[in-house]
Design an enzyme around this catalytic site. Structure first.
Site, PDB file in Angstrom:
ATOM      1  N   SER A 160       0.691  -4.850   0.409  1.00  0.00           N
ATOM      2  CA  SER A 160       0.308  -3.710   1.247  1.00  0.00           C
ATOM      3  C   SER A 160      -0.861  -3.000   0.582  1.00  0.00           C
ATOM      4  CB  SER A 160       1.492  -2.732   1.358  1.00  0.00           C
ATOM      5  OG  SER A 160       1.069  -1.499   1.922  1.00  0.00           O
ATOM      6  N   TYR A 199       8.693   1.709  -3.155  1.00  0.00           N
ATOM      7  CA  TYR A 199       8.028   0.791  -2.209  1.00  0.00           C
ATOM      8  C   TYR A 199       6.638   0.424  -2.714  1.00  0.00           C
ATOM      9  CZ  TYR A 199       5.955  -1.000   2.110  1.00  0.00           C
ATOM     10  OH  TYR A 199       5.314  -1.786   3.033  1.00  0.00           O
TER      11      TYR A 199
HETATM   12  N1  LIG Z   1       3.735  -2.320   9.398  1.00  0.00           N
HETATM   13  C1  LIG Z   1       2.871  -1.909   8.473  1.00  0.00           C
HETATM   14  O1  LIG Z   1       2.090  -0.984   8.676  1.00  0.00           O
HETATM   15  C2  LIG Z   1       2.830  -2.613   7.131  1.00  0.00           C
HETATM   16  C3  LIG Z   1       1.774  -2.273   6.269  1.00  0.00           C
HETATM   17  C4  LIG Z   1       1.685  -2.915   5.037  1.00  0.00           C
HETATM   18  C5  LIG Z   1       2.645  -3.855   4.687  1.00  0.00           C
HETATM   19  N2  LIG Z   1       3.680  -4.129   5.536  1.00  0.00           N
HETATM   20  C6  LIG Z   1       4.643  -5.124   5.106  1.00  0.00           C
HETATM   21  O2  LIG Z   1       4.740  -6.105   6.118  1.00  0.00           O
HETATM   22  C7  LIG Z   1       6.006  -6.759   6.012  1.00  0.00           C
HETATM   23  C8  LIG Z   1       6.648  -6.833   7.382  1.00  0.00           C
HETATM   24  O3  LIG Z   1       6.940  -5.507   7.800  1.00  0.00           O
HETATM   25  P1  LIG Z   1       6.907  -5.061   9.332  1.00  0.00           P
HETATM   26  O4  LIG Z   1       6.016  -3.897   9.398  1.00  0.00           O
HETATM   27  O5  LIG Z   1       6.677  -6.231  10.207  1.00  0.00           O
HETATM   28  O6  LIG Z   1       8.388  -4.471   9.512  1.00  0.00           O
HETATM   29  P2  LIG Z   1       9.671  -4.997  10.275  1.00  0.00           P
HETATM   30  O7  LIG Z   1      10.740  -3.982  10.024  1.00  0.00           O
HETATM   31  O8  LIG Z   1       9.334  -5.302  11.684  1.00  0.00           O
HETATM   32  O9  LIG Z   1      10.026  -6.360   9.524  1.00  0.00           O
HETATM   33  C9  LIG Z   1      10.747  -6.402   8.322  1.00  0.00           C
HETATM   34  C10 LIG Z   1      11.816  -7.462   8.483  1.00  0.00           C
HETATM   35  O10 LIG Z   1      12.433  -7.683   7.203  1.00  0.00           O
HETATM   36  C11 LIG Z   1      13.807  -7.934   7.461  1.00  0.00           C
HETATM   37  N3  LIG Z   1      14.601  -7.720   6.250  1.00  0.00           N
HETATM   38  C12 LIG Z   1      14.904  -6.548   5.652  1.00  0.00           C
HETATM   39  N4  LIG Z   1      15.680  -6.759   4.572  1.00  0.00           N
HETATM   40  C13 LIG Z   1      15.865  -8.099   4.494  1.00  0.00           C
HETATM   41  C14 LIG Z   1      16.597  -8.933   3.595  1.00  0.00           C
HETATM   42  N5  LIG Z   1      17.299  -8.431   2.565  1.00  0.00           N
HETATM   43  N6  LIG Z   1      16.575 -10.277   3.800  1.00  0.00           N
HETATM   44  C15 LIG Z   1      15.887 -10.806   4.853  1.00  0.00           C
HETATM   45  N7  LIG Z   1      15.190 -10.062   5.728  1.00  0.00           N
HETATM   46  C16 LIG Z   1      15.181  -8.726   5.554  1.00  0.00           C
HETATM   47  C17 LIG Z   1      14.155  -6.965   8.570  1.00  0.00           C
HETATM   48  O11 LIG Z   1      15.374  -7.318   9.221  1.00  0.00           O
HETATM   49  C18 LIG Z   1      12.922  -7.042   9.455  1.00  0.00           C
HETATM   50  O12 LIG Z   1      13.074  -8.013  10.470  1.00  0.00           O
HETATM   51  C19 LIG Z   1       6.795  -5.975   4.969  1.00  0.00           C
HETATM   52  O13 LIG Z   1       6.705  -6.632   3.729  1.00  0.00           O
HETATM   53  C20 LIG Z   1       6.069  -4.651   4.915  1.00  0.00           C
HETATM   54  O14 LIG Z   1       6.253  -4.001   3.678  1.00  0.00           O
HETATM   55  C21 LIG Z   1       3.784  -3.528   6.757  1.00  0.00           C
END
Ligand SMILES: NC(=O)c1ccc[n+]([C@@H]2O[C@H](COP(=O)([O-])OP(=O)(O)OC[C@H]3O[C@@H](n4cnc5c(N)ncnc54)[C@H](O)[C@@H]3O)[C@@H](O)[C@H]2O)c1
Length: 273
Positions: free
Chosen positions: A148, A161
């Site tokens: 991120s 985080y």
């Molecule tokens: N959305 C943003 O703005 C953003 C920005 C930077 C980084 N990210 C990163 O992108 C990635 C995806 O996030 P997202 O925004 O799509 O969120 P999201 O909540 O849609 O997806 C996260 C997924 O991880 C799963 N998860 C949580 N704990 C778990 C575990 N112990 N085992 C298996 N699966 C598990 C959840 O069930 C969920 O489906 C993450 O690593 C997040 O930190 C997101």
């Protein structure tokens, strides 16, 4: 072009958001995909939609912090599709009940720290640990980690985080360094704000608008933006890219901290250009 034809991929955190988009795009490019998530019904749904659209996908219910479950997830890829070429470790603990308690260090509950690290860091280590042997037996592979912008720069609160996302960048270099000569590439992607369903329902609109003001693009990110990058990094077109972190953040990490305030000030004191 279907440049991932014949490849086998696992995407974790694939029941929603960025992971679901990546799973769909890898399948569109011809990969057979294991759609892995702790949310089993969500993984079933995403895999079902890919299969209904003519792609190859199977779901796997997995907690990425549990070694036995991660080993079983990798076995699923080998058993169902004959091997493993690509791992996108992307799952993250984003539950507001936990992240809401991810505060400044002096106020941080150590249990919150451990819970975040267990998914966001241990989960990525376990993914690589179990994915590397089958990749080596096929002559190599690609591991893409979701970090991120908050792994590159710190943020208000969310100590655990942002530290986990910074650690992923170091872990990416470790994997790339240790296994590069054996044909395994490892790359991290560092998204800016991406409009996933979870994010839009949990982030107040004013905070989203503040964040948009700091992105250089007219819009915030979409899950497909990240999926397309992961697909490219997984392909042979990215054969010379390893050990690094690729920002995909609409320029969020490209400018000085005062950018948005300065822009707002100048716009209110000068004629529009
Ligand atoms: N959305 C943003 O703005 C953003 C920005 C930077 C980084 N990210 C990163 O992108 C990635 C995806 O996030 P997202 O925004 O799509 O969120 P999201 O909540 O849609 O997806 C996260 C997924 O991880 C799963 N998860 C949580 N704990 C778990 C575990 N112990 N085992 C298996 N699966 C598990 C959840 O069930 C969920 O489906 C993450 O690593 C997040 O930190 C997101």
């Amino acid at each position: 072009m279907r440049e991932l034809r014949g490849k086998v991929a696992i995407v974790t955190g694939a029941a929603s958001g960025i992971g679901a988009a990546t799973a769909r795009i890898l399948a569109r490019e011809g990969a057979a995909v294991v759609v892995a998530d702790i949310n089993g019904p969500g993984a079933d749904e995403v895999a079902g939609k890919i299969a209904a659209g003519g792609g190859r996908a199977v779901p796997a219910a997995v907690d990425v912090g549990e070694p036995d479950q991660v080993a079983a997830m990798v076995d699923t890829a080998v058993r169902e599709f004959g091997g493993l070429d690509v791992l996108h470790s992307n799952a993250s603990l984003l539950d507001p009940r936990v992240l809401g308690r991810d505060l400044e260090i002096a106020d941080l509950d150590p249990d919150v720290w451990d819970r975040v690290m267990r998914v966001n860091l241990r989960g990525y280590m376990l993914g690589a640990k179990y994915a590397i042997p089958p990749m080596l037996s096929r002559g190599g592979g690609v591991i893409v980690h979701t970090s991120s912008v908050t792994g590159l720069q710190s943020e208000y609160r969310r100590s655990a985080y942002s530290t986990s996302k910074a650690a992923i960048i170091g872990f990416t270099r470790a994997v790339a360094t240790q296994y590069g000569k054996e044909g395994i590439r490892c790359v991290a992607v560092a998204p800016g704000l991406v409009l996933t369903e979870g994010l839009t329902s949990n982030m107040p609109a004013p905070v989203r608008d503040m964040s948009l003001a700091h992105h250089l693009t007219p819009r915030l990110g979409e899950p497909d933006d990240i999926g397309e990058l992961v697909s490219f990094l997984a392909s042979d077109r990215a054969a010379f890219i390893t050990g690094c972190t690729v920002p995909i953040d609409g320029g969020l990490s490209a400018h000085v901290a005062a950018y948005a305030d300065e822009r707002r000030f100048m716009e209110s004191h000068t004629a529009p250009r």
